[in-house]
Design a protein around this motif. Structure first.
Motif, mmCIF file in Angstrom:
data_model
loop_
_atom_site.group_PDB
_atom_site.id
_atom_site.type_symbol
_atom_site.label_atom_id
_atom_site.label_comp_id
_atom_site.label_asym_id
_atom_site.label_seq_id
_atom_site.Cartn_x
_atom_site.Cartn_y
_atom_site.Cartn_z
ATOM 1 N N MET A 1 0.792 -1.044 -0.022
ATOM 2 C CA MET A 1 -0.057 0.082 -0.129
ATOM 3 C C MET A 1 0.956 1.446 0.065
ATOM 4 O O MET A 1 2.016 1.211 0.597
ATOM 5 C CB MET A 1 -0.989 0.065 1.185
ATOM 6 C CG MET A 1 -1.890 -1.177 1.357
ATOM 7 S SD MET A 1 -2.657 -1.564 2.863
ATOM 8 C CE MET A 1 -1.345 -2.142 3.792
ATOM 9 N N MET B 1 -6.311 4.075 -1.700
ATOM 10 C CA MET B 1 -6.035 3.102 -0.480
ATOM 11 C C MET B 1 -7.033 3.070 0.443
ATOM 12 O O MET B 1 -7.317 2.076 1.139
ATOM 13 C CB MET B 1 -4.538 3.795 0.106
ATOM 14 C CG MET B 1 -3.453 3.585 -0.637
ATOM 15 S SD MET B 1 -3.140 2.094 -1.816
ATOM 16 C CE MET B 1 -3.293 1.016 -0.187
ATOM 17 N N PRO C 1 -3.333 0.096 -4.858
ATOM 18 C CA PRO C 1 -2.878 -1.077 -4.059
ATOM 19 C C PRO C 1 -2.131 -2.057 -4.923
ATOM 20 O O PRO C 1 -2.613 -2.256 -6.240
ATOM 21 C CB PRO C 1 -3.787 -1.728 -3.343
ATOM 22 C CG PRO C 1 -5.051 -0.952 -4.067
ATOM 23 C CD PRO C 1 -4.550 0.127 -4.747
#
Length: 548
Positions: free
Chosen positions: A237, A244, A291
């Motif tokens: 991340m 996110m 991600p």
């Protein structure tokens, strides 16, 4: 030409090439040698400042034209051609951009004047976030951004221990999403159980559940996945990407996805690229968009031949099976990841992992059986050794007893020989000739014989005792030649004692005591020879007596 490597070094080289997607064997070997064959140090050396560029340049010089860095991944059994930008070359960023919030050492004039304002904004933002989380209201993104801006003024976070960084990230996820990891609440999602939320104390609200993340370094996660033969799910991340928050709230807490990961014992490791280790992992896995999700598991190095050995520990290595990156509403959404795991990943990787687990269990059972056999052999050997030692002890005791008995017999024979020699000498030298006139003394022996002899009045008790003692000589000794000398260092031990019959008066031995000086013997006497046994006397039968 590649140098000769041991099997362990070959395995480390294969893991390094799998992580860095390199094909330059000589360069990778030199890097591992410089790192003392420590895989984690070698990876850090490659992605340290200036190291990544030189390593990629050396690797690309050996790569044929038109071949992408993902060419080695195409040899894997899992088909990942449908994954988004997986086949594109990695866009490596300089190390200095890994931490976008990194400050230079010291403060300039603008920062000094802006510091009170940014501190006030940061404190107010943290207070509002706390209140909103307390009320269960989602935190707006601009509040998190302002808090991150204040955090950036304090400089980058230190390079923590990987376990500390992983635990901090999990706690941040729990705080932001309001969810709890499966292990933290003790839930069991095995055997198809679909429970993915936890009721609160009032029973009205539901609490979301996060996967069980590995608390430790990326290397230990790889080692665990290899040792336990499990699939590793790597989740990266970055706060620089606006998706996110949605990914954390909707994907990581999706009940179906959590159940699939838990039911299939998929090991999950998560990292924030703001941390150094997570950034290095992102570089090695060629992550360009966040991600980012990657699946890693053991794969065969080549096609398995029918006659190959059943042991696959030396023919498998960890490899990247697939990469998923992009928006959480499409490429990294929970339904997409769940569908990929159930329909593509598990059907293609489960047979190999099942075979490897069976082989591992077979090896473990064989090892346990061998240990049990060794233990039984040691116990049997111990019992045999104890039995042999017991027999040896009994044999030693028997030999010792026989030796003692033989020694006593020899001593007894020697004593009897010396006694016989002394008696033959005493018969010649100590027993006086019988006198016509003298003191007449009769002696009843223990065997019933009766002796009568006249002794001179000046004769001593030694003469009397010697006269009685020489009667014990055997018939052959009686006719043998008397000895002229007594045995050396011999003192006679009388095995009898003389005593008068009536009244009974004991006459103990006294060498120089004369017969005339003993009242019981002055005028003659009838005596008995009492044999001594253990300090007791056994009197001879004196029923018969002679008259003077």
């Amino acid at each position: 030409m590649a140098p000769t490597l041991t099997p362990e070094q070959t395995d480390l080289l294969a893991q390094l090439q799998s992580i860095t997607n390199s094909s330059n064997i000589d360069t990778d070997v030199r890097i591992l040698q410089a790192a003392d064959w420590d895989l984690q140090r070698a990876v850090q050396m490659i992605y340290d400042e200036g190291g990544a560029a030189s390593h990629l340049q050396a690797s690309s010089s050996r790569t044929p034209a038109g071949t992408s860095p993902s060419a080695t991944i195409e040899q894997m059994e899992v088909d990942d051609s449908a994954v988004g930008a997986f086949g594109q070359p990695a866009r490596y960023r300089p190390v200095s951009t890994a931490y976008p919030n990194t400050w230079m050492v010291g403060l300039n004039l603008v920062n000094i004047f802006a510091l009170p304002i940014t501190m006030s904004i940061g404190l107010l933002s943290n207070l509002l976030q706390f209140i909103l989380r307390l009320l269960g209201i989602p935190v707006p993104r601009f509040l998190r951004t302002s808090s991150a801006t204040y955090t950036s003024l304090r400089g980058p976070p230190p390079i923590d221990d990987p376990m500390v960084a992983a635990d901090r990230l999990v706690r941040q996820l729990e705080e932001e999403t309001g969810a709890v990891c499966v292990s933290r609440v003790g839930l069991s999602l095995q055997d198809g159980e679909t429970v993915s939320t936890l009721s609160t104390t009032d029973g009205s609200e539901k609490r979301k559940i996060l996967p069980d993340f590995w608390i430790g370094s990326y290397k230990t996660a790889l080692d665990t996945a290899k040792k336990d033969i499990r699939i590793l799910c790597v989740i990266l991340m970055s706060e620089e990407h606006q998706d996110m928050s949605e990914f954390r709230r909707n994907v990581l807490t999706d009940p179906d996805l959590v159940r699939v990961l838990t039911d299939n014992a998929i090991l999950a490791w998560a990292g924030d690229v703001r941390d150094r280790e997570a950034y290095e992992v992102a570089q090695s896995l060629q992550a360009t968009t966040y991600p980012f999700v990657a699946f890693i598991a053991l794969q065969a190095k080549g096609p398995r031949t029918p006659g190959a050995s059943s042991s696959a520990s030396a023919t498998t290595r960890l490899a990247v099976l697939s990469r998923h990156e992009g928006s959480p509403s499409s490429a990294t959404s929970a339904p997409t990841l769940q569908a990929y795991i159930t329909s593509t990943l598990l059907p293609r990787i489960t047979p190999l992992l099942t075979r490897l687990r069976n082989e591992q269990r077979a090896r473990q059972a064989e090892r346990l059986l061998r240990e049990e056999q060794d233990r039984a052999f040691r116990d049997a050997e111990k019992r045999d050794r104890e039995r042999i030692e017991k027999k040896r002890g009994e044999e030693r005791a028997r030999l010792q007893a026989e030796g003692e008995k033989r020694r006593q017999a020899e001593e007894e024979a020697l004593r009897a020989e010396r006694t016989d020699q002394w008696r033959r000498w005493a018969r010649k030298s100590l027993v006086p000739p019988e006198m016509k006139d003298g003191v007449r003394i009769g002696v009843r022996l223990a065997d019933g014989r009766r002796l009568i002899r006249n002794f001179a009045r000046v004769s001593t008790l030694e003469h009397l005792y010697a006269f009685v003692d020489v009667q014990s000589l055997s018939d052959d000794s009686a006719t043998s030649v008397d000895s002229d000398f007594p045995p050396p260092n011999y003192t006679p031990e009388w095995d009898f004692q003389l005593a008068s019959t009536y009244p009974r008066i004991e006459i103990p031995f006294a060498k120089d005591m004369r017969i005339m000086d003993i009242p019981a013997l002055q005028n003659g006497a009838n005596l008995i020879a009492e044999v001594t046994r253990n300090g007791q006397h056994k009197a001879a039968d004196d029923s018969d007596s002679d008259d003077d």
